[in-house]
Scaffold this motif. Structure first.
Motif, short mmCIF file in Angstrom:
data_model
loop_
_atom_site.label_atom_id
_atom_site.label_comp_id
_atom_site.label_asym_id
_atom_site.label_seq_id
_atom_site.Cartn_x
_atom_site.Cartn_y
_atom_site.Cartn_z
N UNK A 1 -1.80 13.29 -25.64
CA UNK A 1 -2.48 13.30 -26.94
C UNK A 1 -1.59 12.69 -28.02
N UNK A 2 -0.28 12.83 -27.87
CA UNK A 2 0.65 12.27 -28.86
C UNK A 2 0.66 10.75 -28.87
N UNK A 3 0.25 10.13 -27.74
CA UNK A 3 0.23 8.67 -27.67
C UNK A 3 -1.20 8.14 -27.75
N UNK A 4 -2.11 8.98 -28.24
CA UNK A 4 -3.48 8.52 -28.50
C UNK A 4 -4.41 8.51 -27.32
N UNK A 5 -4.13 9.29 -26.28
CA UNK A 5 -4.99 9.34 -25.10
C UNK A 5 -5.73 10.67 -25.10
N UNK A 6 -7.06 10.61 -25.22
CA UNK A 6 -7.87 11.82 -25.27
C UNK A 6 -8.16 12.32 -23.86
N UNK A 7 -8.45 13.64 -23.77
CA UNK A 7 -8.74 14.28 -22.49
C UNK A 7 -10.12 14.90 -22.58
N UNK A 8 -11.02 14.54 -21.66
CA UNK A 8 -12.43 14.91 -21.75
C UNK A 8 -12.77 16.26 -21.14
N UNK A 9 -12.06 16.68 -20.11
CA UNK A 9 -12.44 17.91 -19.41
C UNK A 9 -12.20 19.13 -20.30
N UNK B 1 1.34 5.41 -20.03
CA UNK B 1 0.27 5.37 -21.02
C UNK B 1 0.78 4.93 -22.39
N UNK B 2 1.97 5.35 -22.76
CA UNK B 2 2.53 4.94 -24.04
C UNK B 2 2.75 3.44 -24.09
N UNK C 1 -10.14 -0.80 -24.21
CA UNK C 1 -9.48 -1.97 -23.63
C UNK C 1 -8.13 -1.70 -23.01
N UNK C 2 -7.68 -0.45 -23.04
CA UNK C 2 -6.33 -0.16 -22.55
C UNK C 2 -6.29 0.21 -21.07
#
Length: 814
Positions: A371-379, A437-438, A393-394
């Motif tokens: 979450x700190x690097x802008x990646x959301x988690x859906x579950x 991911x970062x 696009x990432x």
């Protein structure tokens, strides 16, 4: 030659010239060639040696296989989909998986020489029963997808008394490989699959059951109570696929009202092995116990009052009811199930729960840091698998960066990514994933917060497990290596395997696995590969497959091979489905009659029924051979509907029948094809081939594999009869590990009479109908029957376990 290494067969086969000549003298043959000339009809003998490469010594084989193994790329795999890296405790690895005392014994049909393995399988059953919250579990099935198909057909048998129920709901959030197998198994039985979102499912007329999954293919954990209640209110039964490790901390489906619970026990200490074999688990409620596929281990008492284990329930009844058998599953994944069971014994309830909490905590840590690097988690609720949504696009950049970092994730359609953690995950692994991911999202490097703040279990009310499990002493007293080693060895000493003596039985599953063939099983290049990795990352495996397929085609004389079936029963089904597809491609759907000799394996008629075919039994002679006159009469009688003959060669009584070519010709002349069961394929190699004999499709045991051996099926293009069918069947049953798509990237119970000292499963004092039948044949059996409530002495007595359903099968009713 003076410069050659010692040959493999000289060590592996065993008998030397002296022993060979002594055996030849006993049977009255002047030489081995003369004996073969007597045994095998001259009309089908090969005149030239097989066109195969020269054999290797054991040293050369292992040397070259090491080079081949290096072509498999062992990355960290977070793909999930029912397969997870795990830690096989060394005491289990060395004393079970690598121990011929466990991997050479015969499949435990004969209880007298399998008491140790049967007790271990009982541990597996008890573990599954407790974790799933169900009343009874079997001794394992072949794999999770096959277990799903068995659940569907079991619920269909239970529900379809009137013959009006033929629709089955399947949640689209189930594993894709499960849905594929369900589709293949439903079609020949006329079952219509309804695949959709379980949260909006409607149960109309004709829907006999439903199958859902939690955690699902994306990793989401679901509360299924309302769904199960609604389904049952509409008259449907519910099967739930789940994860054993997750059930140590999550409410089990049995407590939500499920009728069947199944899944894969692989992550309980069994290596990935590029997809198997692994033991599936299958549990249900006691009232359906006689419908359960496979085997159930029970506790009996011998004539001296001592506890004795046996395969007590055989509802498949292939040896009795044959074409009316409830399943074609004929055994258990004994070795793999026992490893999983020992894993449960070694860790116990506290240890398993601790592993689950650690896996979940790492998943929450990863969620927090991503979450700190802008990646959301859906579950919203998860156990070990995150459903990640990187910035637009990432996803492709994540893939490339992960590949460079030797990390595999699951890349989904729409740009989202699954990351499934496991028992082997460490803080360093989490840091590596975050770095990938970062870098892909352009976020700057951020220090990882390794604190445990907010990482404890906090499942919503109703999802967190509150019920106890694994309370039996066996799961609470073998937690040191010394205790565990002594327990494993004590069970091993109760068995007879090839490490002890010759086994006085004959079977298609009795083949010694040489030590040099077993060693590579635990090499990480083979054992740690996830089945859904991209094909190019499994080049070593692919070369092995190509070489094996080529060799099998030359050995059989047939044109194409599938290596997918993981047991003889599944190879039978696959071969019959190829024949079925062939006739459908010729617009001859009416061809559905299968001729099966009365002497055939019991799985043959059961597989034919599963393939949507009608069985016609062909009589046997007094000597056990096929009655050719009866075969000819029935082939001509069903000429317009004849699909196939299923024939075993050599026959089940070990004879090369002289008229086998005439038998095949009769079937062909009446429009059918010949399926050859190759349970004894070793006896044909180099001497004859199915192609020479006249077979069109054949299954064959692979020549080595512990506990349960994979089968292959072959198709010939003899006169181009089935070449198109083979191609169509192979593509229809394509192994998903080679697909590389976005989803999978990267009537009555009759007991077998083993011994006069072994008795019925515990039951009330009133004998069942079939028990009375046994008593009439063997009055002594009636005398050994145990009265209700009779106590067991020793470590399995009723007072040492909490009261529970009778079909815990570990003790008589409390």
């Amino acid at each position: 030659m003076i410069f050659e290494f010692e040959s493999f067969h000289s060590r592996h086969i065993g008998p030397g010239k002296t022993e060979r000549d002594a055996m030849l003298k006993v049977v009255g043959a002047s030489s081995l060639d003369a004996l073969i000339d007597e045994a095998i009809p001259s009309r089908i003998r090969l005149t030239q040696p097989l066109d195969l490469p020269n054999g290797q010594s054991e040293y050369e084989f292992l040397r070259d296989l090491r080079r081949l193994a290096a072509r498999n790329e062992v990355f960290k795999s977070y793909i999930g989909l029912g397969y997870h890296d795990c830690i096989t405790p060394s005491v289990i690895l060395r004393n079970v998986l690598e121990n011929p005392g466990w991997y050479t014994p015969y499949t435990p049909y004969q209880a007298e020489v399998a008491q140790g393995r049967l007790e271990a399988l009982l541990n597996f059953q008890t573990m599954v029963r407790d974790l799933t919250g169900m009343e009874v579990a079997n001794a394992s099935l072949l794999d999770e997808a096959t277990a799903a198909a068995e659940a569907m057909t079991m619920l269909h048998r239970i529900q379809n008394k009137s013959g009006n129920s033929a629709r089955f709901f399947v949640a689209d959030s189930c594993f894709p490989q499960t849905i594929d197998v369900l589709s293949a198994r439903a079609e020949p039985l006329g079952i219509e699959l309804i695949i959709g979102d379980w949260r909006s499912a409607k149960f109309g007329d004709g829907v006999f059951g439903a199958l859902v999954q939690t955690p699902d293919e994306a990793g989401t954990v679901h509360d299924l109570r309302d769904f199960i209640t609604e389904a049952k209110g509409a008259g449907a039964l519910v099967a739930v696929a789940t994860d054993l490790l997750a059930l140590t901390v999550l409410t089990p489906p049995g407590e939500m009202g499920a009728d069947v619970v199944f899944g894969n026990s692989q992550r309980f200490g069994v290596p990935l092995g590029y997809g198997g074999p692994h033991a599936a688990f299958f549990a249900t409620v006691e009232k359906y116990v006689r419908q359960v596929p496979g085997r159930i281990i029970g506790v009996s008492v011998d004539a001296h009052g001592n506890p004795a284990y046996r395969m007590a329930l055989q509802t498949r009844e292939q040896h009795i009811r044959r074409e009316k058998a409830t399943s074609n599953i004929c055994t258990a994944q004994a070795l793999l199930a026992n490893i999983a069971g020992f894993y449960g014994v070694y860790h116990g309830p506290k240890g398993l729960a601790a592993i689950a909490r650690r896996v979940h905590a790492y998943a929450k840590l990863l969620e927090r840091e991503l979450a700190k690097v802008g990646v959301a988690q859906r579950n919203e609720v998860f156990f070990d698998t995150l459903h990640l949504e990187p910035p637009a696009g990432a996803a492709e950049r994540v893939r490339k960066t992960a590949l460079a970092s030797r990390i595999r994730c699951r890349y989904r359609a729409g740009g989202t990514i699954n990351v499934a953690l496991d028992e082997t995950t460490t803080a360093g692994d989490v840091e590596s994933i975050v770095k990938v991911f970062a870098a892909a999202t352009g976020a700057g490097p951020a220090p990882i917060d390794h604190s445990a703040n907010g990482l404890v279990l906090d499942y919503p009310r109703g999802l967190a497990r509150t019920s106890p499990f694994l309370a039996h002493p066996v799961f609470n007293q073998h937690h040191s290596e010394t205790q565990m080693m002594r327990y494993i060895r004590s069970l091993e000493r109760k068995d007879v395997g090839l490490d002890t003596s010759m086994i006085p039985l004959g079977s298609c599953t009795m083949k010694l696995n040489a030590a040099s063939e077993m060693l590579p099983v635990t090499w990480p290049e083979f054992s740690k590969l996830h089945p859904f990795v991209p094909v190019e990352q499994a080049a070593g495996y692919q070369q092995i497959f190509r070489e094996l397929e080529s060799a099998l085609c030359k050995i059989t004389g047939l044109a194409a091979v599938s290596l997918q079936p993981n047991a003889g029963s599944q190879a039978e089904f696959a071969g019959l489905m190829v024949i079925r597809r062939f006739f459908l491609s010729r617009s001859e759907p009416e061809r559905d009659v299968v001729l099966i000799p009365s002497s055939a394996h019991g799985t043959n008629p059961a597989s034919a029924v599963m393939a949507g075919m009608r069985v016609v039994v062909v009589a046997s002679t007094a000597e056990g051979d096929i009655n050719v006159a009866d075969l000819k009469t029935k082939a001509e009688e069903h000429r317009g509907r004849l699909a196939a003959l299923m024939v075993t060669y050599p026959s089940t009584h070990g004879v090369f029948e002289e008229r086998i070519q005439e038998i095949c010709a009769i079937v062909h002349e009446n429009g059918g094809l010949v399926y050859m069961d190759g349970a004894n394929m070793n006896a044909q190699v180099g001497l004859t081939t199915p192609a020479v004999i006249g077979a069109d499709v054949q299954s064959a045991q692979d020549f080595c594999h512990p506990a349960r051996r994979r089968r292959t099926w072959h198709g010939t293009n003899r006169s181009q009869r089935v070449s198109r069918a083979v191609s169509a069947g192979a593509s229809a049953h394509q192994d998903r590990r080679c697909a590389g798509d976005s989803r999978g990237r990267g009537g009555s119970m009759v007991e077998r009479e083993h011994s006069a000292d072994l008795i019925c499963l515990y039951q009330d004092a009133r004998p069942r109908r079939d028990d009375r039948g046994h008593a009439s044949r063997d009055p002594q059996r009636q005398l050994h029957q145990v009265a209700a409530g009779a106590p067991l002495s020793g470590p399995l007595c009723a007072r040492e376990r909490p009261r529970g359903p009778r079909n815990d099968l570990r003790s008589p009713p409390a």
